[in-house]
Design an enzyme around this catalytic site. Sequence first.
Site, PDB file in Angstrom:
ATOM      1  N   ASP A 241      -3.560 -16.810  20.782  1.00 59.40           N
ATOM      2  CA  ASP A 241      -4.068 -17.974  20.065  1.00 59.40           C
ATOM      3  C   ASP A 241      -3.475 -18.123  18.664  1.00 59.40           C
ATOM      4  OD1 ASP A 241      -5.495 -15.789  19.040  1.00 59.40           O
ATOM      5  OD2 ASP A 241      -7.460 -16.538  19.672  1.00 59.40           O
ATOM      6  N   THR A 263     -13.196 -15.481  14.363  1.00 59.26           N
ATOM      7  CA  THR A 263     -13.860 -14.187  14.535  1.00 59.26           C
ATOM      8  C   THR A 263     -13.028 -13.086  13.890  1.00 59.26           C
ATOM      9  OG1 THR A 263     -14.851 -14.970  16.588  1.00 59.26           O
ATOM     10  CG2 THR A 263     -14.786 -12.593  16.234  1.00 59.26           C
TER      11      THR A 263
END
Length: 479
Positions: A241, A263
């Site tokens: 990602d 995160t």
Amino acid sequence: MPGVDGAVAAIDLGASSGRVIVGRVSDGRLVLEEVHRFPNEPVQLEDGLYWDILRLHHEVIAGLRQASRSAPDLLSVGIDTWGVDVGFLDAAGTLVANPVHHRDPRNIPAVERVHARIDPGALYGRSGLQVMPFNTLYQLDAARRTPAFAAVRHVLPLPDLLGYWLTGVVIAERTHASTTGFLDPRTRDWDKELVRLLGLDPTLLPPLADPGTVRGALLPAVREATGLQETTVVTLVGSHDTASAVVAVPADGPDFAYISSGTWSLVGVETSAPILTEASREANFTNEGGVDATTRFLRNVAGLWLLQESQRAWEREGESEPLATLLDAAAALPTGGPTFDPDDGSFLAPGDMPARIAAWLTAAGLPVPEGRPAFVRSILDSLAGAYARTIDDARRLTGRSIDVIHTVGGGSRNALLCQLTADATRLPVVAGPVEATAIGNILIQARALGLVHGDLDELRAIVRASEPVRRFAPSTSPT
């Protein structure tokens, strides 16, 4: 819509949520439509922490069904996920077990075992990765000691496992493969000798391909479940990602650092080649593959996991507060509160994060924050300080100038964190786009299909023309 030749869909799975976003490029601008969003919650069993991969596949199919309704002219699908985690298939192509979560503690003892086989300095010279206990090579050392591993014939990074279920094609995309520790960052191929040194069979690792490669057509059962056309294909993107997110950094020139903030926080610069010096190893920098054979020279920082896990602990106490309220109260607090090392190993696993932060501060002889806003401020001040140290190290290790920081991803919406980062680094911060990963995913598909053209600079120009950003200047006085 005039001038639009077709749509593509990004399946973007983060470590806490996923989404399916349809994108079109028209007249040099990108138009996005989110068609499906869902949580990504691990499952704790007695024997470990697992990803619910079958639930994620179910949500992918549901999202593609919505995408087919929204865009009957959908040409392609691309998948990205967080890094390092993998799934196992047996000789029949059947899932051997649910993938283990990278925060599972079984990975920690594997670090010492791997380093007993190969010196950490030599390992860094071969893989270029910072030492983190959840790197795939440590995970595989832990996994191969389980009875189920005897049945494993294919090790697939998670986006490639999901891509296999869509197409039936066993292949691994290079940017995600670069997070495993088994990829030589110079040749961009598997280091089979290293695989053997660690007691594994190199044939477990699949063939490699670059972003922009067509993985294959959808399986008939997938077409039936989603309503997509026979002509719709799955295209490889920067399937880690962060690789896709960096494509969508709206930079205008090379002198920038990025923070892919979610995160985890991935903090670094884009380089044309890996940096495998002893100084970069000592600084615990990693060399991960980027789109167009670039290198993401970065350090993993704990990220908003600390805040997310703190909120979960407070919710378990039965008295949750909206994040916006906590952030407003934290912003009103004076500077100079206690800070901690967000990358300390005690913060890696799920649990009572405020209690762990308090224990760390107490052990360091520092005051414990009083009240939740003070804890939030301590977390964000600590992250901003870690960002500043990382960017200083990136400047020192690369010898390049850094004039601006681009923060992208969900954390770019956190105005307080962006301002604290500008203050800590004494550099301007440009925040956005929030959906940078999906945007980078979409742009690489669009380029592969001929809907757009050009190098990364030209793709980033599309982002600048399409996406709003917020700008944060360093404060001239204490906040």
